[in-house]
Design a protein around this motif. Structure first.
Motif, PDB file in Angstrom:
ATOM      1  N   LEU A 119      -2.354 110.906  26.523  1.00 15.47           N
ATOM      2  CA  LEU A 119      -1.196 111.268  27.340  1.00 15.47           C
ATOM      3  C   LEU A 119      -0.809 110.155  28.317  1.00 15.47           C
ATOM      4  CD1 LEU A 119      -2.008 115.036  27.865  1.00 15.47           C
ATOM      5  CD2 LEU A 119      -0.201 114.061  26.461  1.00 15.47           C
ATOM      6  N   PRO A 120      -1.770 109.553  29.044  1.00 15.64           N
ATOM      7  CA  PRO A 120      -1.373 108.434  29.906  1.00 15.64           C
ATOM      8  C   PRO A 120      -0.742 107.279  29.124  1.00 15.64           C
ATOM      9  CG  PRO A 120      -3.553 109.208  30.534  1.00 15.64           C
ATOM     10  CD  PRO A 120      -3.183 109.912  29.253  1.00 15.64           C
ATOM     11  N   ALA A 121      -1.290 106.942  27.957  1.00 15.98           N
ATOM     12  CA  ALA A 121      -0.744 105.837  27.162  1.00 15.98           C
ATOM     13  C   ALA A 121       0.686 106.122  26.735  1.00 15.98           C
ATOM     14  CB  ALA A 121      -1.622 105.571  25.942  1.00 15.98           C
ATOM     15  N   GLY A 122       0.959 107.341  26.286  1.00 23.15           N
ATOM     16  CA  GLY A 122       2.318 107.697  25.888  1.00 23.15           C
ATOM     17  C   GLY A 122       3.281 107.600  27.046  1.00 23.15           C
ATOM     18  N   ALA A 123       2.881 108.120  28.199  1.00 25.90           N
ATOM     19  CA  ALA A 123       3.754 108.081  29.373  1.00 25.90           C
ATOM     20  C   ALA A 123       3.990 106.645  29.849  1.00 25.90           C
ATOM     21  CB  ALA A 123       3.150 108.923  30.502  1.00 25.90           C
ATOM     22  N   ILE A 124       2.959 105.833  29.852  1.00 21.18           N
ATOM     23  CA  ILE A 124       3.103 104.439  30.274  1.00 21.18           C
ATOM     24  C   ILE A 124       3.951 103.667  29.266  1.00 21.18           C
ATOM     25  CG2 ILE A 124       1.841 102.268  30.659  1.00 21.18           C
ATOM     26  CD1 ILE A 124      -0.437 104.086  31.862  1.00 21.18           C
ATOM     27  N   ALA A 125       3.745 103.919  27.972  1.00 18.12           N
ATOM     28  CA  ALA A 125       4.561 103.260  26.941  1.00 18.12           C
ATOM     29  C   ALA A 125       6.038 103.589  27.141  1.00 18.12           C
ATOM     30  CB  ALA A 125       4.095 103.669  25.545  1.00 18.12           C
ATOM     31  N   TYR A 126       6.349 104.850  27.434  1.00 18.27           N
ATOM     32  CA  TYR A 126       7.739 105.226  27.730  1.00 18.27           C
ATOM     33  C   TYR A 126       8.239 104.465  28.939  1.00 18.27           C
ATOM     34  CZ  TYR A 126       8.863 108.959  24.452  1.00 18.27           C
ATOM     35  OH  TYR A 126       9.183 109.667  23.323  1.00 18.27           O
ATOM     36  N   GLY A 127       7.434 104.397  29.990  1.00 21.55           N
ATOM     37  CA  GLY A 127       7.831 103.693  31.207  1.00 21.55           C
ATOM     38  C   GLY A 127       8.092 102.215  30.979  1.00 21.55           C
ATOM     39  N   LEU A 128       7.362 101.630  30.044  1.00 20.27           N
ATOM     40  CA  LEU A 128       7.524 100.205  29.728  1.00 20.27           C
ATOM     41  C   LEU A 128       8.567  99.963  28.639  1.00 20.27           C
ATOM     42  CD1 LEU A 128       3.754  99.146  29.703  1.00 20.27           C
ATOM     43  CD2 LEU A 128       5.457  98.645  31.486  1.00 20.27           C
ATOM     44  N   GLY A 129       9.007 101.027  27.969  1.00 21.49           N
ATOM     45  CA  GLY A 129       9.960 100.868  26.871  1.00 21.49           C
ATOM     46  C   GLY A 129       9.320 100.336  25.608  1.00 21.49           C
ATOM     47  N   ILE A 130       8.024 100.600  25.421  1.00 23.67           N
ATOM     48  CA  ILE A 130       7.298 100.109  24.245  1.00 23.67           C
ATOM     49  C   ILE A 130       7.157 101.227  23.224  1.00 23.67           C
ATOM     50  CG2 ILE A 130       5.070  99.228  23.432  1.00 23.67           C
ATOM     51  CD1 ILE A 130       4.805  97.883  26.188  1.00 23.67           C
ATOM     52  N   LYS A 131       7.549 100.921  21.975  1.00 25.62           N
ATOM     53  CA  LYS A 131       7.452 101.917  20.913  1.00 25.62           C
ATOM     54  C   LYS A 131       6.227 101.724  20.033  1.00 25.62           C
ATOM     55  CE  LYS A 131      12.306 102.999  20.826  1.00 25.62           C
ATOM     56  NZ  LYS A 131      13.497 103.216  20.023  1.00 25.62           N
ATOM     57  N   ASN A 132       5.635 100.538  20.020  1.00 22.35           N
ATOM     58  CA  ASN A 132       4.453 100.281  19.205  1.00 22.35           C
ATOM     59  C   ASN A 132       3.224 100.838  19.925  1.00 22.35           C
ATOM     60  OD1 ASN A 132       6.166  98.943  17.538  1.00 22.35           O
ATOM     61  ND2 ASN A 132       5.150  96.956  17.668  1.00 22.35           N
ATOM     62  N   CYS A 133       2.704 101.938  19.400  1.00 22.07           N
ATOM     63  CA  CYS A 133       1.555 102.602  20.014  1.00 22.07           C
ATOM     64  C   CYS A 133       0.503 102.891  18.963  1.00 22.07           C
ATOM     65  CB  CYS A 133       1.971 103.922  20.666  1.00 22.07           C
ATOM     66  SG  CYS A 133       3.170 103.745  21.982  1.00 22.07           S
ATOM     67  N   GLY A 134      -0.729 102.912  19.391  1.00 20.69           N
ATOM     68  CA  GLY A 134      -1.838 103.271  18.515  1.00 20.69           C
ATOM     69  C   GLY A 134      -2.932 103.914  19.332  1.00 20.69           C
ATOM     70  N   ALA A 135      -3.982 104.333  18.644  1.00 21.42           N
ATOM     71  CA  ALA A 135      -5.107 104.973  19.331  1.00 21.42           C
ATOM     72  C   ALA A 135      -6.423 104.507  18.740  1.00 21.42           C
ATOM     73  CB  ALA A 135      -5.002 106.490  19.234  1.00 21.42           C
TER      74      ALA A 135
END
Length: 170
Positions: A47-63
């Motif tokens: 959840l923190p990673a998704g929220a921070i990615a949105y805040g940064l405008g980054i769409k490339n995410c993984g886990a």
């Protein structure tokens, strides 16, 4: 804000979570680091990673799935990477922001940083909370605490535990 009771705890609300992740994103931007990928340490970092990615405008995410805590105050001998595995070859040469909920002992964060760095990624780490017991200092952190943390997504435990009248934490 700390909650009083038998055991003093740090209690993070959903509103506080939103403020924390926006502040972390702002701190990352202010530092000049421009991540290309955000990688969460699952589960707590999802959840923190998704929220921070949105805040940064980054769409490339993984886990990266890492297990260490098995319950309140109970841990494995060492953090272990679980399936499914992250496509590590994609990270070679990329700027990665690694995100988790808390750097408690720091052993999970340390393992994840080493795995990504060994893959050739330029890694910076971000957590919502840092505890004084951590062996690795994250690059970005919202707050320091020595208290047990009640996160809004986990403090009630699983639905089965809640239905059975048990209370859990993360």
């Amino acid at each position: 804000m700390a909650e009083t009771g038998a055991l003093e705890r740090e209690h993070l609300t959903w509103d506080g979570f939103g403020e924390a992740t926006r502040e972390i994103a702002r701190t990352v931007i202010a530092s000049g680091f421009e991540p290309e990928v955000v990688v969460a340490i699952a589960r707590g970092g999802l959840l923190p990673a998704g929220a921070i990615a949105y805040g940064l405008g980054i769409k490339n995410c993984g886990a990266l799935n890492v297990e260490f805590y098995t319950g309140i105050g109970t841990v494995l001998d060492a953090p272990a990477v679980l399936p499914p595995e992250l496509d590590m070859t994609y990270l070679d040469g990329r700027r990665v922001l690694l995100v988790d909920d808390v750097a408690d002992s720091g052993r999970t964060l340390d393992l994840a940083v080493r795995l990504l760095t060994d893959q050739g990624a330029e890694v910076r780490s971000a957590v919502v909370y840092t505890k004084p017991t951590t062996i690795i200092q994250p690059d970005y952190s919202w707050k320091d605490t020595a208290l047990w943390i009640d996160f809004p997504w986990s403090w009630r435990g699983t639905v089965a535990e809640e239905d059975a009248g048990h209370e859990g934490s993360a």
